[in-house]
Scaffold this motif. Sequence first.
Motif, PDB file in Angstrom:
ATOM      1  N   THR A   3       7.449 -46.453  48.163  1.00 30.63           N
ATOM      2  CA  THR A   3       7.745 -45.451  49.176  1.00 30.63           C
ATOM      3  C   THR A   3       8.707 -46.035  50.196  1.00 30.63           C
ATOM      4  O   THR A   3       8.497 -47.130  50.707  1.00 30.63           O
ATOM      5  CB  THR A   3       6.440 -45.016  49.884  1.00 30.63           C
ATOM      6  OG1 THR A   3       5.523 -44.549  48.906  1.00 30.63           O
ATOM      7  CG2 THR A   3       6.718 -43.918  50.897  1.00 30.63           C
ATOM      8  N   ARG A   5      10.425 -46.704  53.734  1.00 30.80           N
ATOM      9  CA  ARG A   5       9.715 -46.905  54.996  1.00 30.80           C
ATOM     10  C   ARG A   5      10.710 -47.139  56.127  1.00 30.80           C
ATOM     11  O   ARG A   5      11.809 -47.662  55.895  1.00 30.80           O
ATOM     12  CB  ARG A   5       8.771 -48.109  54.897  1.00 30.80           C
ATOM     13  CG  ARG A   5       9.500 -49.421  54.666  1.00 30.80           C
ATOM     14  CD  ARG A   5       8.528 -50.598  54.555  1.00 30.80           C
ATOM     15  NE  ARG A   5       7.765 -50.566  53.336  1.00 30.80           N
ATOM     16  CZ  ARG A   5       6.953 -51.555  52.939  1.00 30.80           C
ATOM     17  NH1 ARG A   5       6.823 -52.637  53.700  1.00 30.80           N
ATOM     18  NH2 ARG A   5       6.285 -51.479  51.823  1.00 30.80           N
ATOM     19  N   THR A 198      -5.393 -43.092  54.033  1.00 33.60           N
ATOM     20  CA  THR A 198      -4.613 -42.383  53.006  1.00 33.60           C
ATOM     21  C   THR A 198      -3.353 -41.738  53.564  1.00 33.60           C
ATOM     22  O   THR A 198      -2.702 -40.969  52.851  1.00 33.60           O
ATOM     23  CB  THR A 198      -5.469 -41.292  52.335  1.00 33.60           C
ATOM     24  OG1 THR A 198      -5.978 -40.400  53.336  1.00 33.60           O
ATOM     25  CG2 THR A 198      -6.626 -41.899  51.556  1.00 33.60           C
ATOM     26  N   SER A 199      -2.990 -41.998  54.796  1.00 31.62           N
ATOM     27  CA  SER A 199      -1.842 -41.331  55.401  1.00 31.62           C
ATOM     28  C   SER A 199      -0.539 -41.798  54.763  1.00 31.62           C
ATOM     29  O   SER A 199      -0.482 -42.793  54.026  1.00 31.62           O
ATOM     30  CB  SER A 199      -1.802 -41.616  56.907  1.00 31.62           C
ATOM     31  OG  SER A 199      -1.464 -42.979  57.125  1.00 31.62           O
ATOM     32  N   THR A 200       0.538 -41.068  55.071  1.00 35.83           N
ATOM     33  CA  THR A 200       1.856 -41.476  54.577  1.00 35.83           C
ATOM     34  C   THR A 200       2.215 -42.871  55.070  1.00 35.83           C
ATOM     35  O   THR A 200       2.693 -43.717  54.301  1.00 35.83           O
ATOM     36  CB  THR A 200       2.924 -40.463  55.024  1.00 35.83           C
ATOM     37  OG1 THR A 200       2.652 -39.202  54.416  1.00 35.83           O
ATOM     38  CG2 THR A 200       4.323 -40.928  54.624  1.00 35.83           C
ATOM     39  N   SER A 201       1.986 -43.145  56.359  1.00 33.22           N
ATOM     40  CA  SER A 201       2.334 -44.474  56.881  1.00 33.22           C
ATOM     41  C   SER A 201       1.489 -45.556  56.240  1.00 33.22           C
ATOM     42  O   SER A 201       1.963 -46.677  56.006  1.00 33.22           O
ATOM     43  CB  SER A 201       2.204 -44.510  58.403  1.00 33.22           C
ATOM     44  OG  SER A 201       0.884 -44.223  58.826  1.00 33.22           O
ATOM     45  N   SER A 202       0.243 -45.240  55.909  1.00 33.85           N
ATOM     46  CA  SER A 202      -0.598 -46.210  55.210  1.00 33.85           C
ATOM     47  C   SER A 202       0.010 -46.546  53.844  1.00 33.85           C
ATOM     48  O   SER A 202       0.101 -47.722  53.462  1.00 33.85           O
ATOM     49  CB  SER A 202      -2.005 -45.645  55.046  1.00 33.85           C
ATOM     50  OG  SER A 202      -2.804 -46.483  54.246  1.00 33.85           O
ATOM     51  N   ARG A 203       0.461 -45.530  53.130  1.00 34.56           N
ATOM     52  CA  ARG A 203       1.044 -45.772  51.809  1.00 34.56           C
ATOM     53  C   ARG A 203       2.402 -46.479  51.916  1.00 34.56           C
ATOM     54  O   ARG A 203       2.770 -47.262  51.034  1.00 34.56           O
ATOM     55  CB  ARG A 203       1.185 -44.456  51.048  1.00 34.56           C
ATOM     56  CG  ARG A 203      -0.152 -43.809  50.689  1.00 34.56           C
ATOM     57  CD  ARG A 203       0.031 -42.702  49.681  1.00 34.56           C
ATOM     58  NE  ARG A 203       0.879 -41.630  50.189  1.00 34.56           N
ATOM     59  CZ  ARG A 203       0.448 -40.591  50.886  1.00 34.56           C
ATOM     60  NH1 ARG A 203      -0.851 -40.502  51.183  1.00 34.56           N
ATOM     61  NH2 ARG A 203       1.269 -39.655  51.303  1.00 34.56           N
ATOM     62  N   GLN A 204       3.139 -46.185  53.007  1.00 29.80           N
ATOM     63  CA  GLN A 204       4.436 -46.841  53.172  1.00 29.80           C
ATOM     64  C   GLN A 204       4.307 -48.348  53.343  1.00 29.80           C
ATOM     65  O   GLN A 204       5.152 -49.108  52.875  1.00 29.80           O
ATOM     66  CB  GLN A 204       5.164 -46.255  54.386  1.00 29.80           C
ATOM     67  CG  GLN A 204       5.766 -44.891  54.150  1.00 29.80           C
ATOM     68  CD  GLN A 204       6.409 -44.331  55.402  1.00 29.80           C
ATOM     69  OE1 GLN A 204       5.820 -44.378  56.490  1.00 29.80           O
ATOM     70  NE2 GLN A 204       7.620 -43.810  55.273  1.00 29.80           N
ATOM     71  N   ARG A 214      -1.801 -51.730  54.166  1.00 28.39           N
ATOM     72  CA  ARG A 214      -2.870 -50.829  53.742  1.00 28.39           C
ATOM     73  C   ARG A 214      -4.007 -51.595  53.081  1.00 28.39           C
ATOM     74  O   ARG A 214      -5.192 -51.294  53.302  1.00 28.39           O
ATOM     75  CB  ARG A 214      -2.293 -49.795  52.763  1.00 28.39           C
ATOM     76  CG  ARG A 214      -3.298 -48.748  52.334  1.00 28.39           C
ATOM     77  CD  ARG A 214      -2.725 -47.868  51.240  1.00 28.39           C
ATOM     78  NE  ARG A 214      -3.595 -46.722  51.006  1.00 28.39           N
ATOM     79  CZ  ARG A 214      -3.501 -45.929  49.948  1.00 28.39           C
ATOM     80  NH1 ARG A 214      -2.579 -46.165  49.019  1.00 28.39           N
ATOM     81  NH2 ARG A 214      -4.318 -44.904  49.798  1.00 28.39           N
ATOM     82  N   ASP A 263       0.604 -42.619  61.482  1.00 29.59           N
ATOM     83  CA  ASP A 263       0.310 -41.207  61.279  1.00 29.59           C
ATOM     84  C   ASP A 263      -1.085 -40.815  61.765  1.00 29.59           C
ATOM     85  O   ASP A 263      -1.273 -39.725  62.311  1.00 29.59           O
ATOM     86  CB  ASP A 263       0.489 -40.843  59.800  1.00 29.59           C
ATOM     87  CG  ASP A 263       1.946 -40.942  59.367  1.00 29.59           C
ATOM     88  OD1 ASP A 263       2.825 -40.998  60.251  1.00 29.59           O
ATOM     89  OD2 ASP A 263       2.211 -40.981  58.153  1.00 29.59           O
TER      90      ASP A 263
END
Length: 319
Positions: A3, A5, A198-204, A214, A263
């Motif tokens: 992803t 970032r 599970t947020s977008t920033s966590s995955r980034q 993460r 996020d």
Amino acid sequence: MTTARPALDPELHELLADMPLLSQLSPEVLAQVRPFSSMPVEPLLEGRAIDRREVTVPTKDGAPIPLSVFSPANADRTTGAPCVYWMHGGGMVMGDRFSQIDIPLEWLDEFGAVVVSVDYRLAPEATGTAPVDDCYQGLLWIAGHAAELGIDPARIIVAGASAGGGLAAGVTLLARDLGTPAIAAQVLIGPMLDHRNTSTSSRQYSGGPGVWTREMIGFGWRWLLGDLADDEVPAYVSPALADDLSGLPTTYIDTGSAEVFRDEDTEYATRIWAAGGQAELHVWAGGFDALYPQAPISATARRTRTDWLARVLPTYPAA
């Protein structure tokens, strides 16, 4: 596919280039890094007119929890100073009451605030609600000793960074729901609010080394929650789960665009607004201040936070 970032602030990127970064935590790695997760407080006190006092507060299960109390030396204890109650970061698994203590000590210098920092128990030695309960017991002690501490009980600020920011949010929810003690404001610095991770920033910020990733945050949550199922996790432990964010004190939240908690932090501010509350939110491009306070973006973040407190504190004048 990785992803995309947001990039780190250029000055922070340069400073972090010489820092060994991790991608994951394990019990073995944690045992190695824990001793280095806090710096001695004495160098920070040199040259400052500060009185220091150490106390212990019993928890609900009888364990002694250390509190450090820092007060301006020779202060007039009858005037009712503001109090900053500090909860340190460290992913729920490391750090102590002196971690990031330079942040609230700036408010001692600026406002004559009494700073109280709590050594809550860490996971996995303490699990579930134990850390937030420890912090709440410390808050009750402060409120019960306001006259002795020389503080105005109407000007208690609850503050914390990272895991400590999540604990500060949980303590504030507890105080609201239990009806005591009164909290004038909460300052949540890059708070760790959501065990779901599970947020977008966590995955980034996953799949590679970082200050906090993460995977590292997931390790902290797993050790804190133990065998609790998702539907058993209390909102006081994972404040993003709270159904109702109304009735909270005025809130300051800041976070970095290039960090794992971005996020969940922005969503928490949005939900406070949706509930009719007052919150100020800052998202600093590229990250901000905990590790390198001398970086320009860090200095700006700290100054902005202090300016907000200067606006908030006069609204709660000493009696």
